[in-house]
Motif scaffolding. Structure first.
Motif, mmCIF file in Angstrom:
data_model
loop_
_atom_site.group_PDB
_atom_site.id
_atom_site.type_symbol
_atom_site.label_atom_id
_atom_site.label_comp_id
_atom_site.label_asym_id
_atom_site.label_seq_id
_atom_site.Cartn_x
_atom_site.Cartn_y
_atom_site.Cartn_z
ATOM 1 N N GLY A 103 -2.065 9.599 -11.051
ATOM 2 C CA GLY A 103 -1.096 9.014 -11.895
ATOM 3 C C GLY A 103 -0.283 7.875 -11.522
ATOM 4 O O GLY A 103 0.878 7.499 -11.865
ATOM 5 N N LEU A 104 -0.516 7.529 -10.235
ATOM 6 C CA LEU A 104 0.182 6.468 -9.638
ATOM 7 C C LEU A 104 -0.304 5.126 -9.831
ATOM 8 O O LEU A 104 -1.454 4.994 -9.860
ATOM 9 N N ILE A 105 0.516 4.061 -9.779
ATOM 10 C CA ILE A 105 0.298 2.597 -10.049
ATOM 11 C C ILE A 105 -0.088 1.926 -8.953
ATOM 12 O O ILE A 105 0.903 2.163 -8.000
ATOM 13 N N GLY A 106 -1.175 1.268 -8.668
ATOM 14 C CA GLY A 106 -1.517 0.452 -7.490
ATOM 15 C C GLY A 106 -2.215 1.282 -6.402
ATOM 16 O O GLY A 106 -2.529 2.560 -6.724
ATOM 17 N N PRO A 107 -2.746 0.482 -5.512
ATOM 18 C CA PRO A 107 -3.622 1.355 -4.648
ATOM 19 C C PRO A 107 -2.851 2.309 -3.697
ATOM 20 O O PRO A 107 -1.657 2.236 -3.494
ATOM 21 N N MET A 155 0.882 -1.224 0.100
ATOM 22 C CA MET A 155 0.048 0.018 -0.027
ATOM 23 C C MET A 155 0.791 1.415 -0.014
ATOM 24 O O MET A 155 1.744 1.295 0.702
ATOM 25 N N GLN A 156 0.582 2.116 -0.947
ATOM 26 C CA GLN A 156 1.296 3.543 -0.942
ATOM 27 C C GLN A 156 0.627 4.483 -0.056
ATOM 28 O O GLN A 156 -0.724 4.384 0.067
ATOM 29 N N LEU A 157 1.071 5.474 0.629
ATOM 30 C CA LEU A 157 0.675 6.448 1.275
ATOM 31 C C LEU A 157 0.811 7.649 0.874
ATOM 32 O O LEU A 157 2.158 7.868 0.509
ATOM 33 N N LEU A 158 -0.068 8.604 0.288
ATOM 34 C CA LEU A 158 0.192 9.871 -0.112
ATOM 35 C C LEU A 158 -0.346 10.909 0.886
ATOM 36 O O LEU A 158 -1.575 10.991 1.114
ATOM 37 N N ILE A 159 0.637 11.786 1.547
ATOM 38 C CA ILE A 159 0.363 12.689 2.442
ATOM 39 C C ILE A 159 0.152 14.144 1.605
ATOM 40 O O ILE A 159 1.138 14.337 1.047
ATOM 41 N N LYS A 160 -1.016 14.745 1.748
ATOM 42 C CA LYS A 160 -1.108 15.883 0.726
ATOM 43 C C LYS A 160 -1.226 17.188 1.438
ATOM 44 O O LYS A 160 -2.133 17.388 2.508
ATOM 45 N N GLY A 161 -0.614 18.195 1.183
ATOM 46 C CA GLY A 161 -0.737 19.324 1.478
ATOM 47 C C GLY A 161 -0.449 19.946 3.064
ATOM 48 O O GLY A 161 -0.717 20.808 3.571
ATOM 49 N N SER A 172 6.125 4.565 -0.132
ATOM 50 C CA SER A 172 5.862 3.205 -0.641
ATOM 51 C C SER A 172 6.796 2.116 -0.469
ATOM 52 O O SER A 172 8.122 2.561 -0.453
ATOM 53 N N ASN A 173 6.382 0.903 0.009
ATOM 54 C CA ASN A 173 7.440 -0.086 0.553
ATOM 55 C C ASN A 173 8.267 0.169 1.565
ATOM 56 O O ASN A 173 9.507 0.070 1.593
ATOM 57 N N GLY A 174 7.984 1.205 2.414
ATOM 58 C CA GLY A 174 8.641 1.543 3.679
ATOM 59 C C GLY A 174 9.586 2.569 3.787
ATOM 60 O O GLY A 174 10.268 3.114 4.294
ATOM 61 N N LYS A 175 9.404 3.229 2.342
ATOM 62 C CA LYS A 175 10.219 4.268 2.004
ATOM 63 C C LYS A 175 9.593 5.786 1.541
ATOM 64 O O LYS A 175 8.737 5.512 0.946
ATOM 65 N N ILE A 176 10.173 6.601 1.895
ATOM 66 C CA ILE A 176 9.797 7.949 1.075
ATOM 67 C C ILE A 176 10.442 7.948 -0.403
ATOM 68 O O ILE A 176 11.426 8.028 -0.503
ATOM 69 N N LEU A 177 9.233 8.062 -1.275
ATOM 70 C CA LEU A 177 9.745 7.986 -2.720
ATOM 71 C C LEU A 177 9.786 9.453 -3.225
ATOM 72 O O LEU A 177 10.737 9.666 -4.070
ATOM 73 N N ALA A 178 8.943 10.305 -2.903
ATOM 74 C CA ALA A 178 8.783 11.679 -3.440
ATOM 75 C C ALA A 178 8.604 12.543 -2.506
ATOM 76 O O ALA A 178 7.580 12.425 -1.692
ATOM 77 N N ILE A 179 9.080 14.020 -2.666
ATOM 78 C CA ILE A 179 8.391 15.086 -1.736
ATOM 79 C C ILE A 179 8.427 16.016 -2.789
ATOM 80 O O ILE A 179 9.457 16.797 -3.270
ATOM 81 N N GLU A 180 7.177 16.432 -3.192
ATOM 82 C CA GLU A 180 6.944 17.338 -4.161
ATOM 83 C C GLU A 180 5.907 18.336 -4.099
ATOM 84 O O GLU A 180 4.969 18.128 -3.108
ATOM 85 N N GLU A 181 5.728 19.499 -4.570
ATOM 86 C CA GLU A 181 4.583 20.590 -4.572
ATOM 87 C C GLU A 181 3.500 19.778 -4.702
ATOM 88 O O GLU A 181 2.496 20.095 -3.910
ATOM 89 N N ASN A 182 3.120 19.073 -5.734
ATOM 90 C CA ASN A 182 2.066 18.286 -6.040
ATOM 91 C C ASN A 182 2.122 17.095 -6.639
ATOM 92 O O ASN A 182 2.875 16.885 -7.779
ATOM 93 N N ILE A 183 1.574 15.863 -5.822
ATOM 94 C CA ILE A 183 1.743 14.679 -6.503
ATOM 95 C C ILE A 183 0.203 14.042 -6.801
ATOM 96 O O ILE A 183 -0.526 14.018 -5.900
ATOM 97 N N ASN A 184 0.032 13.834 -7.940
ATOM 98 C CA ASN A 184 -1.461 13.487 -8.428
ATOM 99 C C ASN A 184 -1.533 11.930 -8.255
ATOM 100 O O ASN A 184 -0.787 11.275 -8.948
ATOM 101 N N GLU A 185 -2.419 11.567 -7.515
ATOM 102 C CA GLU A 185 -2.499 10.262 -6.965
ATOM 103 C C GLU A 185 -3.229 9.423 -8.316
ATOM 104 O O GLU A 185 -2.940 8.263 -8.291
#
Length: 387
Positions: A39-43, A1-7, A24-37
């Motif tokens: 566009g992500l693959i998987g739940p 499961m991916q977690l996306l913290i918004k804003g 994702s997978n226990g690691k921080i993948l990205a920290i950006e001004e806007n990440i559109n969920e």
């Protein structure tokens, strides 16, 4: 499961402004001004960060996982810590150790509890030994414990304390040598956590061995140093390259003549040693109240992990920035125990340890440890095995 913290407003611990954080997978993948969920693959599970501050999971470098105490008789042995005591207070990485009692408490039990915390979802390491010499160990050797047992990164020792040993120069030198060689072989930090009592010698024995040897000051981590009788010596050692560690205080006045860690953080900045100062909770350890000549205990308390965030809030109330107050319990603490390559900062590639605070009250709302959502809206949604 991916977690996306918004804003959320991100403090990494330096202030980065409003960002989205993808885990994702226990690691921080990205920290950006806007990440559109979309566009992500998987739940993806989205966490609303509006009105919240995102900070690194706290790194607590002094805890008694299996309890401590006992100085007032067997009934004063303190209980083991639980998973939710950690996560509800934002602690996602902790170091466990023994204290005064290495008779009814054992390094083997500490090892088992350390492994258990890791299985339950946080990151836990430990040090071998206790107050006394020769150090209690698992393998029969401090050197072998550090070299061959994964969670073990150093050893405990007490100085300047009526409950501790009288340590000779030869004994201390031998201990430092064991720790140093083992740390090189195992590629670990290799520290001696020095319980610094209120006795006459203070840190004199540490300075003595450094003056007559080639050992590095960074081997030593004196703790409980946020006291007027100890602070000056600790600052001297920090300026030589050591990390020094205060103990979180629940009371605004410091209590019993102690210096709050909020004030100690400010003092460390004034002394130019802010990158070498940490503070920890002493969670699970006894907080004895002695009679005037320190021969009998007349009261007993227990350290708790909530002292870390209490000190952070106290420092902010006194005019320090959130980044300044977070550094001792995030990036500095990670360096102290040798986990700076994956703990203590919010960076892509680091472990997914994120705590969310209400932006107004700085009260904890959410805890994520190694990518797992442990606390949501102030409630523990993952509990320890027997909680």
């Amino acid at each position: 499961m991916q977690l996306l913290i918004k804003g959320a407003d991100v403090f990494a611990p330096e202030a980065l402004g409003r960002k989205d954080i993808l885990i994702s997978n226990g690691k921080i993948l990205a920290i950006e001004e806007n990440i559109n969920e979309s566009g992500l693959i998987g739940p993806v599970e989205v966490i609303d960060g509006q009105g919240k501050l995102a900070i690194p999971g706290l790194v607590d470098t002094h805890q008694h996982f299996i309890g401590g105490g006992g100085e007032g008789g067997y009934r004063t042995r303190t209980p083991e810590l639980t998973l939710t005591q950690q996560t509800l207070n934002g602690v996602t990485t902790a170091l466990g150790l023994l204290g005064t009692d290495s008779l009814s408490r054992h390094v083997e039990s500490l090892y088992a509890k350390t492994k258990g915390f890791n299985e339950e979802g946080i990151t836990a390491v430990m040090i071998t030994g206790a107050y006394h010499l020769p150090s209690p160990t698992i393998t029969g050797s401090v050197q072998r414990d550090i070299a061959f047992i994964d969670p073990v990164i150093g050893v405990k020792l007490a100085v300047a304390d009526h409950r501790g040993p009288f340590v000779t120069r030869d004994e201390l030198g031998h201990l430092v040598s064991e720790v140093r060689v083992a740390s090189l072989i195992a590629n670990k930090k290799g520290i001696i956590t020095v319980h610094t009592g209120a006795g006459k010698a203070c840190l004199d024995q540490v300075f003595d061995i450094l003056e007559v040897s080639d050992y590095q000051p960074e081997r030593f981590v004196p703790t409980h140093i946020n006291r007027p009788d100890t602070w000056e010596s600790a600052v001297r050692l920090a300026k030589m390259g050591a990390y020094i560690d205060g103990t979180g205080i629940l009371h605004d006045d410091g209590g019993a003549g102690k210096i709050t860690c909020a004030d100690a953080t400010r003092m460390s900045i004034e002394e130019g040693i802010e990158s070498r100062f940490t503070f920890s909770s002493d969670a699970g350890g006894s907080m004895p109240k002695w009679n005037e000549n320190r021969t009998r205990i007349i009261g007993m308390g227990v350290g708790t992990p909530d002292s870390l965030l209490i000190e952070v809030r106290r420092g902010v109330e006194k005019g320090l920035t959130l980044s300044q107050m977070l550094a001792p319990v995030t990036i500095n603490a990670a360096h102290q125990i040798g986990l700076e390559d994956r703990k203590g900062q919010l960076l892509p590639g680091f472990d997914g340890d994120v705590v969310l605070l209400d932006q107004d009250s700085l009260q904890l709302t959410d805890t994520i440890a190694k990518g797992q959502w442990m606390v949501a809206s102030g409630e523990a949604i993952v509990k320890g095995t027997f909680e």
